[in-house]
Design a protein around this motif. Structure first.
Motif, PDB file in Angstrom:
ATOM      1  N   ALA A 275      -3.788 -15.771   4.813  1.00  0.00           N
ATOM      2  CA  ALA A 275      -3.493 -14.490   5.460  1.00  0.00           C
ATOM      3  C   ALA A 275      -3.272 -13.418   4.401  1.00  0.00           C
ATOM      4  O   ALA A 275      -3.126 -13.707   3.213  1.00  0.00           O
ATOM      5  N   LEU A 276      -3.250 -12.182   4.896  1.00  0.00           N
ATOM      6  CA  LEU A 276      -2.870 -11.029   4.083  1.00  0.00           C
ATOM      7  C   LEU A 276      -1.531 -10.532   4.609  1.00  0.00           C
ATOM      8  O   LEU A 276      -1.370 -10.362   5.819  1.00  0.00           O
ATOM      9  N   LEU A 277      -0.591 -10.325   3.725  1.00  0.00           N
ATOM     10  CA  LEU A 277       0.704  -9.757   4.098  1.00  0.00           C
ATOM     11  C   LEU A 277       0.653  -8.280   3.741  1.00  0.00           C
ATOM     12  O   LEU A 277       0.743  -7.910   2.570  1.00  0.00           O
ATOM     13  N   PHE A 278       0.478  -7.428   4.749  1.00  0.00           N
ATOM     14  CA  PHE A 278       0.295  -5.998   4.515  1.00  0.00           C
ATOM     15  C   PHE A 278       1.601  -5.249   4.690  1.00  0.00           C
ATOM     16  O   PHE A 278       2.231  -5.301   5.755  1.00  0.00           O
ATOM     17  N   THR A 279       1.997  -4.542   3.636  1.00  0.00           N
ATOM     18  CA  THR A 279       3.209  -3.732   3.676  1.00  0.00           C
ATOM     19  C   THR A 279       2.893  -2.295   3.315  1.00  0.00           C
ATOM     20  O   THR A 279       2.360  -2.028   2.232  1.00  0.00           O
ATOM     21  N   ASP A 280       3.204  -1.384   4.212  1.00  0.00           N
ATOM     22  CA  ASP A 280       3.161   0.042   3.888  1.00  0.00           C
ATOM     23  C   ASP A 280       4.493   0.326   3.209  1.00  0.00           C
ATOM     24  O   ASP A 280       5.537   0.400   3.866  1.00  0.00           O
ATOM     25  N   VAL A 281       4.484   0.457   1.891  1.00  0.00           N
ATOM     26  CA  VAL A 281       5.730   0.519   1.134  1.00  0.00           C
ATOM     27  C   VAL A 281       6.561   1.760   1.428  1.00  0.00           C
ATOM     28  O   VAL A 281       7.766   1.761   1.200  1.00  0.00           O
ATOM     29  N   GLY A 282       5.954   2.781   1.961  1.00  0.00           N
ATOM     30  CA  GLY A 282       6.695   3.978   2.320  1.00  0.00           C
ATOM     31  C   GLY A 282       7.572   3.782   3.548  1.00  0.00           C
ATOM     32  O   GLY A 282       8.432   4.604   3.848  1.00  0.00           O
ATOM     33  N   ARG A 283       7.369   2.681   4.249  1.00  0.00           N
ATOM     34  CA  ARG A 283       8.135   2.412   5.463  1.00  0.00           C
ATOM     35  C   ARG A 283       9.055   1.204   5.319  1.00  0.00           C
ATOM     36  O   ARG A 283       9.939   1.017   6.143  1.00  0.00           O
ATOM     37  N   ASP A 284       8.837   0.390   4.311  1.00  0.00           N
ATOM     38  CA  ASP A 284       9.584  -0.852   4.175  1.00  0.00           C
ATOM     39  C   ASP A 284      11.080  -0.598   4.083  1.00  0.00           C
ATOM     40  O   ASP A 284      11.546   0.174   3.248  1.00  0.00           O
ATOM     41  N   GLY A 285      11.814  -1.235   4.975  1.00  0.00           N
ATOM     42  CA  GLY A 285      13.260  -1.111   4.997  1.00  0.00           C
ATOM     43  C   GLY A 285      13.781   0.196   5.547  1.00  0.00           C
ATOM     44  O   GLY A 285      14.986   0.415   5.609  1.00  0.00           O
ATOM     45  N   MET A 286      12.887   1.083   5.972  1.00  0.00           N
ATOM     46  CA  MET A 286      13.291   2.415   6.430  1.00  0.00           C
ATOM     47  C   MET A 286      13.460   2.504   7.944  1.00  0.00           C
ATOM     48  O   MET A 286      13.978   3.493   8.441  1.00  0.00           O
ATOM     49  N   MET A 287      12.971   1.509   8.663  1.00  0.00           N
ATOM     50  CA  MET A 287      13.035   1.481  10.121  1.00  0.00           C
ATOM     51  C   MET A 287      12.414   2.729  10.752  1.00  0.00           C
ATOM     52  O   MET A 287      12.912   3.259  11.742  1.00  0.00           O
ATOM     53  N   LYS A 288      11.297   3.174  10.179  1.00  0.00           N
ATOM     54  CA  LYS A 288      10.552   4.316  10.710  1.00  0.00           C
ATOM     55  C   LYS A 288       9.494   3.873  11.708  1.00  0.00           C
ATOM     56  O   LYS A 288       8.807   4.695  12.288  1.00  0.00           O
ATOM     57  N   GLY A 289       9.346   2.593  11.872  1.00  0.00           N
ATOM     58  CA  GLY A 289       8.274   2.049  12.694  1.00  0.00           C
ATOM     59  C   GLY A 289       7.168   1.537  11.799  1.00  0.00           C
ATOM     60  O   GLY A 289       6.883   2.110  10.751  1.00  0.00           O
ATOM     61  N   CYS A 290       6.586   0.440  12.207  1.00  0.00           N
ATOM     62  CA  CYS A 290       5.504  -0.173  11.449  1.00  0.00           C
ATOM     63  C   CYS A 290       4.280   0.750  11.466  1.00  0.00           C
ATOM     64  O   CYS A 290       4.033   1.442  12.455  1.00  0.00           O
ATOM     65  N   ASN A 291       3.521   0.776  10.390  1.00  0.00           N
ATOM     66  CA  ASN A 291       2.301   1.580  10.341  1.00  0.00           C
ATOM     67  C   ASN A 291       1.211   0.815  11.089  1.00  0.00           C
ATOM     68  O   ASN A 291       0.393   0.111  10.490  1.00  0.00           O
ATOM     69  N   ILE A 292       1.221   0.958  12.399  1.00  0.00           N
ATOM     70  CA  ILE A 292       0.311   0.217  13.271  1.00  0.00           C
ATOM     71  C   ILE A 292      -1.140   0.528  12.938  1.00  0.00           C
ATOM     72  O   ILE A 292      -1.965  -0.377  12.793  1.00  0.00           O
ATOM     73  N   ASP A 293      -1.463   1.799  12.803  1.00  0.00           N
ATOM     74  CA  ASP A 293      -2.858   2.191  12.565  1.00  0.00           C
ATOM     75  C   ASP A 293      -3.407   1.570  11.291  1.00  0.00           C
ATOM     76  O   ASP A 293      -4.503   0.999  11.288  1.00  0.00           O
ATOM     77  N   ALA A 294      -2.673   1.651  10.197  1.00  0.00           N
ATOM     78  CA  ALA A 294      -3.146   1.104   8.916  1.00  0.00           C
ATOM     79  C   ALA A 294      -3.242  -0.414   8.987  1.00  0.00           C
ATOM     80  O   ALA A 294      -4.173  -1.013   8.426  1.00  0.00           O
ATOM     81  N   THR A 295      -2.309  -1.046   9.675  1.00  0.00           N
ATOM     82  CA  THR A 295      -2.318  -2.506   9.800  1.00  0.00           C
ATOM     83  C   THR A 295      -3.531  -2.963  10.602  1.00  0.00           C
ATOM     84  O   THR A 295      -4.242  -3.896  10.206  1.00  0.00           O
ATOM     85  N   VAL A 296      -3.788  -2.302  11.709  1.00  0.00           N
ATOM     86  CA  VAL A 296      -4.936  -2.649  12.548  1.00  0.00           C
ATOM     87  C   VAL A 296      -6.239  -2.341  11.814  1.00  0.00           C
ATOM     88  O   VAL A 296      -7.189  -3.136  11.868  1.00  0.00           O
TER      89      VAL A 296
ATOM     90  N   ALA B  46       0.804  -1.218   0.000  1.00  0.00           N
ATOM     91  CA  ALA B  46       0.000   0.000   0.000  1.00  0.00           C
ATOM     92  C   ALA B  46       0.838   1.269   0.000  1.00  0.00           C
ATOM     93  O   ALA B  46       1.895   1.336   0.627  1.00  0.00           O
ATOM     94  N   LYS B  47       0.323   2.242  -0.706  1.00  0.00           N
ATOM     95  CA  LYS B  47       0.825   3.623  -0.663  1.00  0.00           C
ATOM     96  C   LYS B  47      -0.370   4.501  -0.354  1.00  0.00           C
ATOM     97  O   LYS B  47      -1.341   4.527  -1.104  1.00  0.00           O
ATOM     98  N   GLY B  48      -0.305   5.176   0.771  1.00  0.00           N
ATOM     99  CA  GLY B  48      -1.405   6.060   1.141  1.00  0.00           C
ATOM    100  C   GLY B  48      -2.743   5.366   1.240  1.00  0.00           C
ATOM    101  O   GLY B  48      -3.774   5.943   0.917  1.00  0.00           O
TER     102      GLY B  48
END
Length: 137
Positions: A58-79, A26-28
């Motif tokens: 299962a669904l493997l959800f990746t916020d692509v703006g954060r992947d590999g960036m170590m900014k913290g997982c997008n908890i809100d979008a994942t939940v 996902a992006k945005g």
């Protein structure tokens, strides 16, 4: 494939019950495809709902703006995704440390089933043993 050929994915899920995981990048909040180069007009929740009766594991959800960036997982979008569907969700993208594991673990009852922790482990900012101990609780 899930976006461009959903029948292929549904057929595979039927042929291999519990063995197919659908990646939702996902992006945005919108589904990203083709190696994250294109963003569709389909929300991640709408994409997930297309597979609720297909038998995917299962669904493997990746916020692509954060992947590999170590900014913290997008908890809100994942939940939000986990709450929007009855398919278990595996979080991915941006995990930076044990705090992300704790934050996701709180939402296990909402449908968060797991988390991918790549770079954080490789860089030493997340101890795998500690993460597994949190997850087991």
């Amino acid at each position: 494939a899930a976006m461009e050929d959903p029948d292929l994915v549904k057929g595979a899920a039927k042929d291999f019950p519990g063995g197919i995981v659908v990646a939702v990048d996902a992006k945005g909040g919108m589904v990203a495809t083709r190696g994250w180069a294109e963003t569709t007009e389909v929300s991640v929740a709408d994409m997930a709902k297309r597979f609720e009766d297909a038998g995917v594991a299962a669904l493997l959800f990746t916020d692509v703006g954060r992947d590999g960036m170590m900014k913290g997982c997008n908890i809100d979008a994942t939940v939000d995704l986990a709450r929007a569907t009855d398919i278990p969700v595996i979080a991915s993208g941006g995990v930076r440390g044990i705090a992300d594991i704790h934050a996701l673990n709180v939402h296990a009852r909402d449908g968060i089933e797991g988390v991918i922790c790549g770079r954080a482990i490789y860089d030493g900012s997340l101890d795998l043993g500690a993460a597994l101990a949190v997850a087991e609780k």
